[in-house]
Design a protein around this motif. Structure first.
Motif, short mmCIF file in Angstrom:
data_model
loop_
_atom_site.label_atom_id
_atom_site.label_comp_id
_atom_site.label_asym_id
_atom_site.label_seq_id
_atom_site.Cartn_x
_atom_site.Cartn_y
_atom_site.Cartn_z
N THR A 514 0.88 -1.17 0.00
CA THR A 514 0.00 0.00 0.00
C THR A 514 0.91 1.22 0.00
OG1 THR A 514 -1.78 -1.18 1.12
CG2 THR A 514 -1.81 1.22 1.28
N ILE A 515 1.13 1.78 -1.18
CA ILE A 515 2.32 2.61 -1.39
C ILE A 515 2.21 4.02 -0.85
CG2 ILE A 515 3.06 1.23 -3.36
CD1 ILE A 515 1.95 3.34 -5.24
N TYR A 516 1.00 4.55 -0.66
CA TYR A 516 0.86 5.95 -0.25
C TYR A 516 0.69 6.11 1.25
CZ TYR A 516 -0.05 6.34 -5.28
OH TYR A 516 0.03 6.25 -6.65
N GLY A 517 1.01 5.08 2.03
CA GLY A 517 0.98 5.20 3.47
C GLY A 517 -0.31 4.74 4.11
N PRO A 518 -0.42 4.88 5.45
CA PRO A 518 -1.54 4.28 6.19
C PRO A 518 -2.90 4.89 5.88
CG PRO A 518 -0.19 5.67 7.62
CD PRO A 518 0.56 5.52 6.35
N HIS A 519 -2.93 6.12 5.34
CA HIS A 519 -4.21 6.79 5.09
C HIS A 519 -4.65 6.69 3.62
CE1 HIS A 519 -3.91 8.31 9.15
NE2 HIS A 519 -2.73 8.84 8.88
N THR A 520 -4.04 5.77 2.89
CA THR A 520 -4.34 5.61 1.46
C THR A 520 -5.83 5.38 1.22
OG1 THR A 520 -2.12 4.75 0.99
CG2 THR A 520 -3.85 4.25 -0.60
N LEU A 521 -6.40 4.41 1.92
CA LEU A 521 -7.80 4.07 1.68
C LEU A 521 -8.71 5.26 2.00
CD1 LEU A 521 -10.19 2.23 1.07
CD2 LEU A 521 -10.05 1.39 3.44
N ASN A 522 -8.51 5.91 3.13
CA ASN A 522 -9.38 7.03 3.49
C ASN A 522 -9.28 8.17 2.47
OD1 ASN A 522 -10.57 5.94 5.79
ND2 ASN A 522 -8.88 6.56 7.10
N ALA A 523 -8.11 8.35 1.89
CA ALA A 523 -7.96 9.37 0.85
C ALA A 523 -8.80 9.00 -0.36
CB ALA A 523 -6.49 9.52 0.46
N TYR A 524 -8.73 7.75 -0.77
CA TYR A 524 -9.55 7.30 -1.90
C TYR A 524 -11.05 7.47 -1.59
CZ TYR A 524 -5.84 5.22 -4.78
OH TYR A 524 -4.75 5.02 -5.58
N ILE A 525 -11.44 7.09 -0.39
CA ILE A 525 -12.86 7.19 -0.03
C ILE A 525 -13.33 8.63 -0.11
CG2 ILE A 525 -14.48 6.99 1.90
CD1 ILE A 525 -13.07 4.39 2.68
N GLN A 526 -12.54 9.55 0.44
CA GLN A 526 -12.92 10.96 0.39
C GLN A 526 -13.06 11.44 -1.05
OE1 GLN A 526 -11.19 13.85 3.17
NE2 GLN A 526 -10.60 15.10 1.38
N HIS A 527 -12.10 11.06 -1.88
CA HIS A 527 -12.14 11.51 -3.27
C HIS A 527 -13.32 10.91 -4.03
CE1 HIS A 527 -11.07 12.43 -7.35
NE2 HIS A 527 -11.02 11.14 -7.64
N TYR A 528 -13.57 9.61 -3.87
CA TYR A 528 -14.68 8.98 -4.59
C TYR A 528 -16.03 9.52 -4.11
CZ TYR A 528 -12.08 5.67 -7.48
OH TYR A 528 -11.28 5.12 -8.44
N LYS A 529 -16.14 9.88 -2.85
CA LYS A 529 -17.38 10.50 -2.35
C LYS A 529 -17.62 11.84 -3.05
CE LYS A 529 -18.31 10.37 2.08
NZ LYS A 529 -18.13 10.42 3.56
N THR A 530 -16.54 12.59 -3.28
CA THR A 530 -16.68 13.85 -4.02
C THR A 530 -17.19 13.60 -5.43
OG1 THR A 530 -14.92 14.90 -2.74
CG2 THR A 530 -15.45 15.89 -4.87
N MET A 531 -16.60 12.62 -6.11
CA MET A 531 -17.06 12.30 -7.47
C MET A 531 -18.49 11.80 -7.45
SD MET A 531 -14.05 10.71 -9.86
CE MET A 531 -13.88 9.18 -8.97
N ALA A 532 -18.85 11.01 -6.43
CA ALA A 532 -20.22 10.48 -6.34
C ALA A 532 -21.24 11.62 -6.16
CB ALA A 532 -20.32 9.49 -5.18
N ARG A 533 -20.91 12.60 -5.32
CA ARG A 533 -21.82 13.75 -5.16
C ARG A 533 -21.97 14.51 -6.47
NH1 ARG A 533 -19.64 13.96 0.19
NH2 ARG A 533 -17.83 15.12 -0.55
N ASP A 534 -20.86 14.68 -7.19
CA ASP A 534 -20.93 15.36 -8.48
C ASP A 534 -21.78 14.58 -9.47
OD1 ASP A 534 -19.29 17.36 -7.51
OD2 ASP A 534 -17.45 16.51 -8.35
#
Length: 691
Positions: A514-534
């Motif tokens: 998991t190359i971007y560190g311990p918060h990788t998944l939460n970063a993806y979740i935040q970003h995909y939630k933004t796309m989902a709202r859009d």
């Protein structure tokens, strides 16, 4: 609406009260098999695992879906390759622009890999993944890109009005968790019955008359039924499932890649999911491996996952058959029509310093790095040396080796904690980037069905959390209550694994990767939630900055074919060992020919072998090619540095084979010194197959 479709809907046991939306649907398929000799296979990262023939061919399967007015469309492409990559997508987009202008763009094109570990490598964008393939392999990239283009062109040209139905079921005994000790650290595990997803999701596509156009399904399981001793190109369990479904729908004996019905067995959140369903055992004792570290006597090399079959071919067959059987069941029963618009969102995201809030604190992701347990490999493909999974301690020797390349900065060490850094890939930029700083993310919508292409291998729980977050975001923003979200793994960019924060703390293979560190998944979740709202509100998503296309920066080291030769008194295509005169069902036909290097001509959309059957009028017709499951084309030099080579062709006579007379042809090209390759052909003696 066609009468046949109305009647078929009325006969279904449960019918949705919503009328199906009419879409424009097209499906296409094309060969992407690639170099069948001397090229490192992508997946296990073993220098010695080189292609040496073909078990069955690899394909690109493209599905174009547009609204009835043909105003909005996207194309989903499933490729029989280890993964999608930025280099593939960027090259595909260049060619699509030349052909179609602005019809297909980064926003509405998805390229998802099935994750076979038995395909040629050397086609990825970043250096780390091309090291074991001795750098860039242009033939690998070109055949995939060209095949994707041809499959999209076919799907584009076949667009026709039709309907799409959804099916969802449970498939048991086809996957297990290969890192169960890490999964157990997830506090939300009690919400789920299994520690891997057993969910099998399918889209059925039919024309206005109810005739099948194709189907896509998603099921999480690694394509590692074929192990790291294999050298034959293979689509593994998902490729075999596609073969079975297309044979069933197009007719037994249809040449693969030439039928009208196209079946994609796409990948999902497979990160910690293995097809080796009997579990992991020590090769020397037969006892279970150490639970936490997946070792035997403290070493990882002897700990191997065991499939359900007697060997890797049998295991591939069993897991493929299970997926085919479930797909056919769901295809025949799919009765929930997709209702609503076609839409999409896409964004490039810099994952090297993504800021987010976690438990009231601002945290961020890191530049890429690989941990110690990455080198330990998995039970599907163990690593080497003294690395083990669940390793959170540095080793002075390996730190010294690492530091010859790059000593991690103090900030990087802190950011990646508790991962001990083995390769500081994100801080190395010579001769070009080693891993992806920017990833390509997307959402696709067909009515109440949403596909979430993700740029890597989400573990089971990571995928569940992302899927849930997208689904809840969409519903809160006005999507229907019956909205379905599916994860489409290994799409567009390969950014390794995505483990949960809790799994990251354990540092098994998936977390170390998991190359971007311990918060990788939460970063993806935040970003995909933004796309989902859009997506739900109709707002545009900021697309971000596209990554640089590094194709021109790639460095190849694979030597070209200099020349081929044959023994004195022989010719290319001459028989070395001929067939027997007669065979019975369940026996194997074998013949050897003097051959040339398969890299002289990849035989794309062609074949290195044909099995010819004699007809009642004494004419011969093609009965098998190298795209079929029951044939194998094996190529090898007769000496380590020699120019002579032999092609061994085998055909397993299953119960579906007709009795009668046959002969086997070998097709290929040989390379004269300082000249272009020339074609040749060889033919076995006629033999009979009896019951």
């Amino acid at each position: 609406m066609a009468l046949q479709l109305i009647l078929s809907l009325l006969l279904l046991p449960v019918v949705s009260c919503s009328a199906p939306t009419k879409y424009l649907i097209g499906a296409g398929i094309y060969d992407i098999t690639g170099p069948a000799a001397e090229v490192n296979m992508m997946g296990y990262a073993m220098l010695e695992q080189l292609t040496n023939g073909i078990h069955f061919r690899l394909f690109s399967r493209a599905f174009v879906v547009a609204d009835a007015e043909n105003k909005t469309r996207f194309v989903f492409v499933s490729i029989d390759a280890c993964m999608g990559s930025q280099s593939i997508k960027l090259e595909v987009l260049k060619k699509l622009k030349d052909i179609y202008g602005s019809v297909y763009t980064a926003e509405n094109v998805v390229i998802s890999g099935i994750h076979t570990h038995s395909g040629p490598g050397g086609y990825l964008q970043y250096l780390l993944f091309d090291i074991t393939s001795l750098g860039f392999v242009k033939e690998s990239l070109d055949v995939i890109v060209d095949g994707i283009i041809e499959s999209i062109k076919m799907a584009h040209d076949r667009l026709q009005p039709g309907y799409i139905f959804f099916g969802n079921g449970t498939l048991l005994e086809a996957n297990i968790n290969r890192s169960p000790s890490a999964y157990e650290f997830n506090p939300d595990k009690s919400h789920y019955e299994h520690n891997v997803d057993k969910q099998f999701v399918l889209l059925k596509m039919v024309n206005e008359k109810g005739k099948g156009i194709g189907m896509i399904n998603w099921f999480a399981v690694h394509c590692t039924s074929m192990n790291n001793t294999n050298g034959l190109i293979s689509g593994d369990n998902k490729g075999y499932a596609s073969f079975l479904m297309e044979q069933h729908m197009n007719g037994l004996g249809t040449i693969p890649g030439q039928g009208q019905f196209i079946a994609a067995f796409a990948q999902s959140n497979l990160g910690d999911v293995s097809p080796n369903t009997r579990g992991a055992f020590c090769a020397d004792t037969g006892l279970p491996c150490d639970y936490n570290h997946s070792t035997c006597h403290g070493k990882n090399e002897l700990c191997r996952g065991i499939g359900p079959g007697k060997d890797m071919f049998d295991s591939t067959k069993i897991i493929g058959q299970k997926q085919f059987a479930k797909a056919l069941e769901l295809y025949n029963s799919a009765n929930i029509p997709l209702v609503g618009p076609v839409d999409f969102r896409q964004a490039y995201v810099d994952m090297t310093n993504f800021s987010l809030e976690v438990d009231g604190q601002t945290v961020h992701t890191c530049p890429p790095a690989m941990g110690y347990s990455f080198a330990a490999g998995t039970t599907d493909g163990p690593g080497a040396f003294d690395f083990i999974q669940n390793d959170k301690k540095d080793n002075p020797f390996w730190d010294a080796v690492r530091d010859l390349l790059k000593t991690p900065s103090a900030e990087q060490v802190k950011c990646q904690h508790p991962k001990p850094i083995l390769l500081d890939t994100g801080e190395i930029h010579e001769p070009y980037d080693w891993q992806a700083p920017i990833v390509d993310t997307q959402l696709l919508r067909i009515g109440q069905f949403v596909i979430a292409p993700v740029p890597g291998e989400f573990t089971t729980m990571s995928g569940r959390r992302l899927r849930h977050a997208i689904n809840e975001t969409l519903k809160l923003a006005g999507f229907p209550k019956n909205t379905q979200v599916v994860i489409a793994g290994l799409s567009n960019t390969y950014a390794d694994y995505i483990a949960t924060f809790e799994e990251y703390s354990v540092q098994r293979y998936e977390a170390a990767s998991t190359i971007y560190g311990p918060h990788t998944l939460n970063a993806y979740i935040q970003h995909y939630k933004t796309m989902a709202r859009d997506l739900a509100t109709g707002n545009p998503t900021s697309q971000g900055t596209a990554p640089k296309n590094l194709v021109d920066d790639q460095i190849p080291f694979l030597r070209p074919v200099l020349f081929d030769c044959h023994p004195l008194g022989k010719h290319f295509g001459d028989i070395h060992e001929d067939v027997n005169k007669t065979y019975k069902i369940n026996e194997t036909v074998t013949v050897q020919f003097w051959s040339g290097n398969p890299r002289n001509n990849l035989m794309t959309n062609a074949t290195f072998l044909t099995v010819m059957q004699q007809q009642s009028d004494k004419e011969w017709r093609v009965y098998r090619t190298d795209a079929f499951w029951d044939t194998k084309f094996h190529w090898a030099h007769t000496s380590f540095l020699g120019c002579k080579s032999l092609a061994t062709i085998t055909w397993d006579l299953g119960s579906d084979v007709s009795t009668g007379n046959y002969r086997i042809h070998h097709h290929g090209y040989y390379k004269p010194l300082l000249e272009s390759p020339e074609p040749f052909e060889g033919t076995s003696s006629v033999f009979s197959v009896t019951s």
